[in-house]
Design an enzyme around this catalytic site. Structure first.
Site, mmCIF file in Angstrom:
data_model
loop_
_atom_site.group_PDB
_atom_site.id
_atom_site.type_symbol
_atom_site.label_atom_id
_atom_site.label_comp_id
_atom_site.label_asym_id
_atom_site.label_seq_id
_atom_site.Cartn_x
_atom_site.Cartn_y
_atom_site.Cartn_z
ATOM 1 N N ALA A 67 -5.663 26.915 9.721
ATOM 2 C CA ALA A 67 -5.932 28.262 10.227
ATOM 3 C C ALA A 67 -7.480 28.518 10.117
ATOM 4 O O ALA A 67 -8.188 28.192 8.813
ATOM 5 C CB ALA A 67 -5.033 29.158 9.682
ATOM 6 N N GLY A 112 -2.857 24.688 8.495
ATOM 7 C CA GLY A 112 -2.357 24.496 9.763
ATOM 8 C C GLY A 112 -2.617 23.299 10.574
ATOM 9 O O GLY A 112 -1.895 22.977 11.730
ATOM 10 N N GLU A 115 -0.019 21.090 9.588
ATOM 11 C CA GLU A 115 1.371 21.493 10.178
ATOM 12 C C GLU A 115 1.176 21.106 11.617
ATOM 13 O O GLU A 115 2.162 20.622 12.449
ATOM 14 C CB GLU A 115 1.312 23.013 9.853
ATOM 15 C CG GLU A 115 1.679 23.359 8.654
ATOM 16 C CD GLU A 115 1.372 24.797 8.219
ATOM 17 O OE1 GLU A 115 0.145 25.325 8.179
ATOM 18 O OE2 GLU A 115 2.183 25.509 8.062
ATOM 19 N N GLU A 135 -2.867 25.877 0.907
ATOM 20 C CA GLU A 135 -2.675 27.429 1.229
ATOM 21 C C GLU A 135 -2.705 28.244 -0.311
ATOM 22 O O GLU A 135 -3.304 29.101 -0.297
ATOM 23 C CB GLU A 135 -1.520 27.520 2.069
ATOM 24 C CG GLU A 135 -1.839 27.414 3.540
ATOM 25 C CD GLU A 135 -1.337 26.158 4.001
ATOM 26 O OE1 GLU A 135 -1.104 25.071 3.164
ATOM 27 O OE2 GLU A 135 -1.273 25.952 5.320
HETATM 28 N N1 CAA Z 1 -11.407 28.136 8.601
HETATM 29 C C1 CAA Z 1 -12.615 28.522 9.069
HETATM 30 N N2 CAA Z 1 -13.799 27.556 8.660
HETATM 31 C C2 CAA Z 1 -13.779 26.665 8.083
HETATM 32 C C3 CAA Z 1 -12.248 26.204 7.557
HETATM 33 C C4 CAA Z 1 -11.228 26.887 7.859
HETATM 34 N N3 CAA Z 1 -10.140 26.568 7.685
HETATM 35 N N4 CAA Z 1 -12.477 24.894 7.136
HETATM 36 C C5 CAA Z 1 -13.626 24.588 7.095
HETATM 37 N N5 CAA Z 1 -14.469 25.559 7.710
HETATM 38 C C6 CAA Z 1 -15.887 25.804 8.023
HETATM 39 C C7 CAA Z 1 -16.663 26.261 6.577
HETATM 40 O O1 CAA Z 1 -16.750 27.431 6.327
HETATM 41 C C8 CAA Z 1 -17.888 25.514 7.160
HETATM 42 O O2 CAA Z 1 -18.688 26.686 7.939
HETATM 43 P P1 CAA Z 1 -20.040 26.889 7.631
HETATM 44 O O3 CAA Z 1 -21.066 25.358 7.993
HETATM 45 O O4 CAA Z 1 -20.404 28.105 8.822
HETATM 46 O O5 CAA Z 1 -20.342 27.301 6.353
HETATM 47 C C9 CAA Z 1 -17.990 24.184 8.024
HETATM 48 O O6 CAA Z 1 -16.301 24.365 8.478
HETATM 49 C C10 CAA Z 1 -17.922 23.090 7.263
HETATM 50 O O7 CAA Z 1 -17.027 23.014 6.107
HETATM 51 P P2 CAA Z 1 -17.314 22.787 4.683
HETATM 52 O O8 CAA Z 1 -19.026 23.123 4.450
HETATM 53 O O9 CAA Z 1 -16.664 23.661 3.427
HETATM 54 O O10 CAA Z 1 -17.219 21.120 4.648
HETATM 55 P P3 CAA Z 1 -16.850 20.376 3.091
HETATM 56 O O11 CAA Z 1 -17.102 19.007 3.810
HETATM 57 O O12 CAA Z 1 -17.644 20.729 2.071
HETATM 58 O O13 CAA Z 1 -15.172 20.708 2.955
HETATM 59 C C11 CAA Z 1 -13.247 20.929 3.260
HETATM 60 C C12 CAA Z 1 -14.336 20.258 3.901
HETATM 61 C C13 CAA Z 1 -12.468 20.338 2.174
HETATM 62 C C14 CAA Z 1 -11.971 20.954 4.616
HETATM 63 C C15 CAA Z 1 -13.375 22.507 3.078
HETATM 64 O O14 CAA Z 1 -13.727 23.020 4.502
HETATM 65 C C16 CAA Z 1 -12.032 23.595 3.128
HETATM 66 O O15 CAA Z 1 -11.692 23.404 1.812
HETATM 67 N N6 CAA Z 1 -11.654 24.017 4.042
HETATM 68 C C17 CAA Z 1 -10.502 25.196 4.097
HETATM 69 C C18 CAA Z 1 -9.264 24.042 4.011
HETATM 70 C C19 CAA Z 1 -8.163 25.095 3.915
HETATM 71 O O16 CAA Z 1 -7.793 25.762 3.018
HETATM 72 N N7 CAA Z 1 -7.084 24.982 5.187
HETATM 73 C C20 CAA Z 1 -5.987 26.050 5.045
HETATM 74 C C21 CAA Z 1 -6.077 27.115 5.597
HETATM 75 S S1 CAA Z 1 -4.916 28.380 5.585
HETATM 76 C C22 CAA Z 1 -3.845 27.995 6.624
HETATM 77 O O17 CAA Z 1 -3.935 26.932 7.384
HETATM 78 C C23 CAA Z 1 -2.716 28.671 6.666
HETATM 79 C C24 CAA Z 1 -1.386 28.312 7.627
HETATM 80 O O18 CAA Z 1 -0.507 27.332 7.165
HETATM 81 C C25 CAA Z 1 -1.271 28.829 8.854
#
Ligand code: CAA
Length: 260
Positions: A67, A112, A115, A135
């Site tokens: 998400a 998500g 999922e 999460e």
């Molecule tokens: N939401 C919004 N933006 C996201 C994102 C997310 N879930 N995941 C990555 N991005 C964005 C980052 O903020 C970054 O943006 P900027 O370049 O503007 O800074 C861009 O995508 C690239 O990401 P990273 O620089 O972080 O890339 P990385 O290779 O260093 O790391 C990653 C990759 C491990 C996937 C890391 O981005 C990460 O941990 N992302 C979040 C994953 C996460 O927590 N997902 C669960 C979300 S909650 C959810 O999904 C709830 C539900 O069940 C409904």
């Protein structure tokens, strides 16, 4: 079919849908969920001869990284209820879709995104795919069905460990644990997903739709799956395709199914 955050390509009955927000690793913001809802609830139903859908993510790094966390600011309990229910509704629509939906996962499928892949009927991973439900790192639990479908695919013990540690698993472990059914070299996942759908497209369409419904009944607390199978079996028996399939077998020829 025009969307803000989806690209679509339709050839020979197979619709390839690409979630197109690569700079945000294809994170599911409200607009993307609304696009997916429009596609699966309306637009795809109008496609002549649709036999399967491939769902994938744009760019080299991600299927969908979850998400969109930037939209979490100010989310309260009421907003959380609405957000999770909205995601559930869309993902159930995908899971109950009448033609098979295959996730082609070429990178991160997190939160998500994992999922969404699990709501699809089949998952093909590239050797760069990474699956996880991180999460708890955000102080959340999965809200789009992850606590339920992960258990269905990999079992309670493995699911609880992944959900509580936020550990991520690579493609080979996903294959080993039954979360993915194929691992292919990176870049070949859409081709492999399409090949699976083309194989299924040779079968009787109503039988495929009823297969999806019968298997889903296994996980539906409202119905008895065995009873559902009896009812759905009877529905396939009355189709022209059943007569054609059985006749073609006796006549030692290939069946020519019409979807009737
Ligand atoms: N939401 C919004 N933006 C996201 C994102 C997310 N879930 N995941 C990555 N991005 C964005 C980052 O903020 C970054 O943006 P900027 O370049 O503007 O800074 C861009 O995508 C690239 O990401 P990273 O620089 O972080 O890339 P990385 O290779 O260093 O790391 C990653 C990759 C491990 C996937 C890391 O981005 C990460 O941990 N992302 C979040 C994953 C996460 O927590 N997902 C669960 C979300 S909650 C959810 O999904 C709830 C539900 O069940 C409904």
């Amino acid at each position: 079919m025009e969307y803000t955050n989806l690209l679509t390509e339709y050839n020979d009955g197979i619709l390839v849908v690409t979630i197109n927000r690569p700079k945000a690793l294809n994170a599911l913001n409200k607009q993307t969920l609304s696009d997916l809802r429009d596609l699966f609830e309306k637009d795809a139903l109008r496609l002549e001869g649709l036999r399967g859908v491939v769902l994938t993510g744009a760019g080299e790094k991600a299927f969908v990284a979850g998400a969109d966390i930037t939209e979490f600011n100010g989310l309260d309990a009421q907003g959380g209820l609405h957000m999770a229910q909205n995601g559930h509704d869309i993902f159930f629509t995908i899971e109950r879709f009448h033609v098979p939906v295959v996730a082609a996962v070429g990178g991160y499928a997190l939160g998500g995104g994992c999922e969404l892949a699990m709501a699809c009927h089949i998952r093909v991973a590239s050797d760069k795919a990474v699956f996880g439900q991180p999460e708890v790192n955000l102080g959340l639990i999965p809200g789009y069905g992850g606590t339920q479908r992960l258990v269905q695919y990999i079992g309670k013990g493995r699911a609880l460990e992944l959900l509580m540690t936020a550990d991520m698993i690579d493609a080979s472990k996903a294959l080993d644990w039954g979360l993915a059914t194929h691992v292919v070299p990176h870049g070949e996942e859409v081709e492999k997903a399409t090949a699976i759908l083309k194989k299924i497209a040779k079968k009787a369409p109503i039988a495929i739709a009823k297969t999806i419904a019968a298997v889903n009944a296994c996980f539906d607390n409202e119905v008895d799956g065995f009873n559902q199978e009896v009812l759905l079996f009877a529905q396939t028996v009355k189709t022209d395709d059943f007569k054609e399939g059985a006749t073609a077998f006796i006549e030692k020829r290939k069946a020519d199914f019409k979807g009737k």
